[in-house]
Design an enzyme around this catalytic site. Sequence first.
Site, PDB file in Angstrom:
ATOM      1  N   LYS A  39       0.823  -1.168   0.160  1.00 33.35           N
ATOM      2  CA  LYS A  39      -0.044   0.092   0.180  1.00 33.35           C
ATOM      3  C   LYS A  39       1.014   1.382   0.058  1.00 33.35           C
ATOM      4  O   LYS A  39       2.346   1.131   0.341  1.00 33.35           O
ATOM      5  CB  LYS A  39      -1.062   0.006   1.316  1.00 33.35           C
ATOM      6  CG  LYS A  39      -0.180  -0.161   2.488  1.00 33.35           C
ATOM      7  CD  LYS A  39      -1.299  -0.227   3.750  1.00 33.35           C
ATOM      8  CE  LYS A  39      -0.675  -0.488   5.125  1.00 33.35           C
ATOM      9  NZ  LYS A  39      -1.562  -0.169   6.217  1.00 33.35           N
ATOM     10  N   TYR A 264      15.002  31.013   5.781  1.00 32.02           N
ATOM     11  CA  TYR A 264      13.953  31.784   6.375  1.00 32.02           C
ATOM     12  C   TYR A 264      14.209  31.720   7.882  1.00 32.02           C
ATOM     13  O   TYR A 264      14.442  30.893   8.870  1.00 32.02           O
ATOM     14  CB  TYR A 264      12.626  31.037   6.246  1.00 32.02           C
ATOM     15  CG  TYR A 264      12.269  31.108   4.643  1.00 32.02           C
ATOM     16  CD1 TYR A 264      12.072  32.152   4.073  1.00 32.02           C
ATOM     17  CD2 TYR A 264      12.062  29.854   4.041  1.00 32.02           C
ATOM     18  CE1 TYR A 264      11.603  32.249   2.832  1.00 32.02           C
ATOM     19  CE2 TYR A 264      11.663  29.914   2.773  1.00 32.02           C
ATOM     20  CZ  TYR A 264      11.293  31.334   2.076  1.00 32.02           C
ATOM     21  OH  TYR A 264      10.789  31.268   0.724  1.00 32.02           O
ATOM     22  N   MET A 312      10.815  24.774   0.851  1.00 27.01           N
ATOM     23  CA  MET A 312      10.102  23.707  -0.224  1.00 27.01           C
ATOM     24  C   MET A 312      10.705  23.051  -1.053  1.00 27.01           C
ATOM     25  O   MET A 312      10.621  21.987  -1.346  1.00 27.01           O
ATOM     26  CB  MET A 312       8.783  24.781  -0.640  1.00 27.01           C
ATOM     27  CG  MET A 312       7.850  23.846  -1.391  1.00 27.01           C
ATOM     28  SD  MET A 312       6.633  24.642  -2.472  1.00 27.01           S
ATOM     29  CE  MET A 312       5.546  25.473  -1.164  1.00 27.01           C
TER      30      MET A 312
HETATM   31  C1  LIG Z   1      -3.981  -4.648   8.129  1.00 25.91           C
HETATM   32  C2  LIG Z   1      -2.427  -4.536   7.903  1.00 25.91           C
HETATM   33  N1  LIG Z   1      -1.742  -5.826   7.807  1.00 25.91           N
HETATM   34  C3  LIG Z   1      -0.336  -5.631   7.771  1.00 25.91           C
HETATM   35  C4  LIG Z   1      -0.051  -4.633   7.708  1.00 25.91           C
HETATM   36  C5  LIG Z   1       1.460  -4.415   7.419  1.00 25.91           C
HETATM   37  O1  LIG Z   1       2.184  -3.895   8.863  1.00 25.91           O
HETATM   38  P1  LIG Z   1       3.879  -4.019   8.813  1.00 25.91           P
HETATM   39  O2  LIG Z   1       4.142  -2.903   7.770  1.00 25.91           O
HETATM   40  O3  LIG Z   1       4.006  -3.277  10.247  1.00 25.91           O
HETATM   41  O4  LIG Z   1       4.556  -5.291   8.417  1.00 25.91           O
HETATM   42  C6  LIG Z   1      -0.544  -3.251   7.890  1.00 25.91           C
HETATM   43  C7  LIG Z   1      -0.028  -1.990   7.680  1.00 25.91           C
HETATM   44  O5  LIG Z   1      -0.058  -1.059   8.606  1.00 25.91           O
HETATM   45  C8  LIG Z   1      -1.982  -3.396   8.002  1.00 25.91           C
HETATM   46  O6  LIG Z   1      -2.530  -2.270   7.976  1.00 25.91           O
END
Ligand SMILES: Cc1ncc(COP(=O)(O)O)c(C=O)c1O
Length: 370
Positions: A39, A264, A312
């Site tokens: 993700k 700044y 920035m």
């Molecule tokens: C539901 C879920 N599972 C697994 C993970 C993976 O976690 P980690 O990056 O600590 O391994 C996450 C990450 O936030 C998560 O939200």
Amino acid sequence: MSKLARQVWAEVSLDHIAHNVRQFRSLIGPGCELMAVVKANGYGHGALETAYTMIAHGTNWLATALPEEAVRLRRGGITAPILVLGAVGADELDICVAYDLAVTVFEPHIARLLSQAAVAQRKTAKVHIKVDTGMGRLGLLPCDFGDLVELVQSLPGLEIQGVFTHFARAEDEDLEYTAWQWERFCRVRADLAARNISIPLYHAANTAATLFFPQSRLDLVRVGLGIYGMYPDTRRPIDLKPALSLKTRVAFVKRVPPGSAVSYGGTYVSWKETSLAVLPIGYADGLSRGLSNKAQVIIKGQYCPIVGQVTMDHTLVDVGDLPVAIGDEVILLGSDGRLEVSADTWARHLGTINYEITCTLSSRVERVYV
Ligand SMILES: Cc1ncc(COP(=O)(O)O)c(C=O)c1O
């Protein structure tokens, strides 16, 4: 016209990703599946580019937070199973079915709508049902859970692939809370077994639990942080290699007299004659303003401090009497083989966690795969 190459880039080592996947693979053994959490653009590393390497080295599943992240992987040619961990909206269910994405379900309304979407497309929608054992975020509480699983089982077009939970404190040295969550999850499993419900994949462990709470590895582990070579705390039970380095090139150097105020607000004033190097990177790239007058970079085998406010697009470092010239390479995150600046160091300066450091590198920073 030649391609524009920005003077700021994140180098992502696919060898290190492969190494980290192999480390987890050998830790969990052949009976356990490995789900790589990609993700937020693979925690800033590039989801699609790293996913191919992860799969090639023994990753069975991918997980995203959003359906659109998963669709991008499918459009990029990824055929491995993908679980969407986040809450999927009613208007995103058709897409999930069409792209064969497993959906996280934790309440009956979305389960019914997903079933309708699957029937309408004459497909089977994959489902992982989430129980909240103590994280307090997504997931149904254990007391109502068995009924939800029975409902999902009874709906046409749905296939339950998994039941899972998420730990809130598995990185703590004291695992009492994790053990309590674990016990609650075990009770859920026992309750489903008592109802004669068999679930193909039970899963609970994130990186920290995979490392520090091995009984929770079950059928599958969901590893994010560790795959990118970062650790959830200071313990190092397996050897992981950080995959990302952040680099730039010196844009300008000038010699300044003592008493020169920098950037700044003049929060830094030189106390002797020195050289200042201007770096073409700023908070719009993910170099947080909170690192002003705190972090160091590596130039020519030496640590040099960031001085004055990070702006920035520009940041200044005091290079003292080092013979630094325009175009010299600067390591903001990473190692030159001897010195290292890690995401953990930045996180300490900023009062945050290493996850946030790589995730917040902006899209302005080109990812280069090496
Ligand atoms: C539901 C879920 N599972 C697994 C993970 C993976 O976690 P980690 O990056 O600590 O391994 C996450 C990450 O936030 C998560 O939200």
